[in-house]
Design a protein around this motif. Structure first.
Motif: not given
Lengths: 158, 192
Positions: B54-61, B109-117, B156-163
């Motif tokens: 949620t911090f990274l936003g769409a489309p990472a979310m 970070p860039p989306l691919w870095v987040a996805a790799a982690i 659940a994490g996404i829902a809370f992250g929307l705060l």
């Protein structure tokens, strides 16, 4: 039992969602219905399936991955996938009954159930046009693919 | 249309089943659903994936929850085939530390870095699940159950992250990330 078996539910769900996502509907749905009928006919002719579950799992993995990737796929790919799922799902559903009449009725019921279930999911999937709905379908595809991969690995180990 | 589909679903569900198989949805599915929920390290890391998304936003979310189960399945296959993976528990605890820290720092970070982690840590979670996958007819329901439970924790994490859309909510979400990271350190401390 067809509609209560987790593997069958996953396969039909994946195919139905994929038909809706790709906008294939008629040709692929017809291919699926024909394949289910052919598989059930093979069962009626006393065909004993081998690796039907494994084949169904592999096709479910493919369908789940295609859902997750959400890349356009030609109709013939859909026909091939639907035929594989339909046939393996049907031959994986032998009726447990001694009476010939009951067995034939059961096979007819399986055909109706398998076709209606996929048609329903496809009909609902087609209506999911909002961004979050389409993303939800991709997420569901990844879950289906992941589950099927694990079970396929488990089957191959034994 | 919706009413007709609903009626059709009801009729299909009400149909009497043939008893051709021994597998069932109940036992395996419930076991699979509950499995990830009993490991606090799993829960913390899964929720953190959703929070970070949620911090990274769409489309990472939505991409992170797609990447995670697929890579987790790869790790699961390694576990099922008995391929040894060193430091699985450390990797799981480490995932809570790293992912929690990312949320706490609101790292973008860039989306691919987040996805790799996320993908790298998913291998450890999948290996642990795969090695514990029980034999028997309910394996399908079990694996579907724990994949769906994992996805539920992401949601659940996404829902809370929307705060995080609101300033105070942002603080709450970053605080939750800090809690996850500290919990991860505690899990690591127990292993070392």
């Amino acid at each position: 039992m067809l509609l209560l078996l987790p593997l069958h539910i996953m396969a039909m769900l994946a195919l139905g969602l994929l038909i809706g996502q790709q906008g294939w509907r008629r040709v692929v749905t017809a291919a699926y219905a024909t394949a289910v009928a052919a598989g059930l006919m093979a069962i009626a002719l006393a065909y004993v399936p081998r690796f039907a579950s494994e084949c169904l799992l592999t096709a479910t993995v493919l369908a789940g991955l295609m859902l997750a990737l959400a890349r356009p796929c030609p109709g013939w790919g859909g026909v091939a996938l639907a035929a594989t799922i339909g046939t393996s799902l049907a031959v994986d559903s032998p009726p447990e009954t001694i009476s010939l009449r009951e067995a034939n009725l059961t096979l007819a019921g399986i055909w109706v159930g398998a076709c209606v279930a996929v048609w329903l999911v496809a009909a609902l999937s087609v209506r999911c046009q909002r961004t979050w709905q389409r993303l939800g379908i991709r997420v569901a595809g990844s879950w289906i693919a992941a589950s099927a991969i694990l079970v396929l690995a488990l089957r191959l180990v034994r | 249309m919706v009413r007709r589909i609903g009626t059709a679903i009801f009729l299909v569900c009400a149909a009497s089943p043939t008893l051709a198989h021994t597998g069932s949805v109940s036992g395996g599915l419930v076991g699979g659903l509950s499995h990830p929920l009993f490991g606090l390290d799993h829960v913390a890391a899964m929720v953190a994936v959703g929070l970070w998304g949620t911090f990274l936003g769409a489309p990472a979310m939505f991409i992170l929850p797609v990447v995670f189960p697929l890579v987790m399945a790869f790790g699961g296959v390694l576990g099922i085939f008995g391929v040894p993976l060193p430091g699985v528990e450390i990797g799981i605890a480490g995932s809570a530390v790293v992912l929690g820290t990312m949320v706490a720092l609101a790292a973008r970070p860039p989306l691919w870095v987040a996805a790799a982690i996320v993908g790298a840590f998913a291998v450890f979670h999948g290996h642990a699940h795969g090695a514990e996958l029980p034999p028997g007819a309910d394996a399908v329901a079990y694996s579907a159950g724990f994949v769906f439970a994992t996805g539920g924790l992401h949601l659940a994490g996404i829902a809370f992250g929307l705060l995080a859309r609101w300033p105070k909510g942002r603080i709450a979400v970053r605080g939750a990330g800090l809690v996850v990271a500290v919990a991860g350190l505690a899990f690591l401390g127990r292993l070392v």
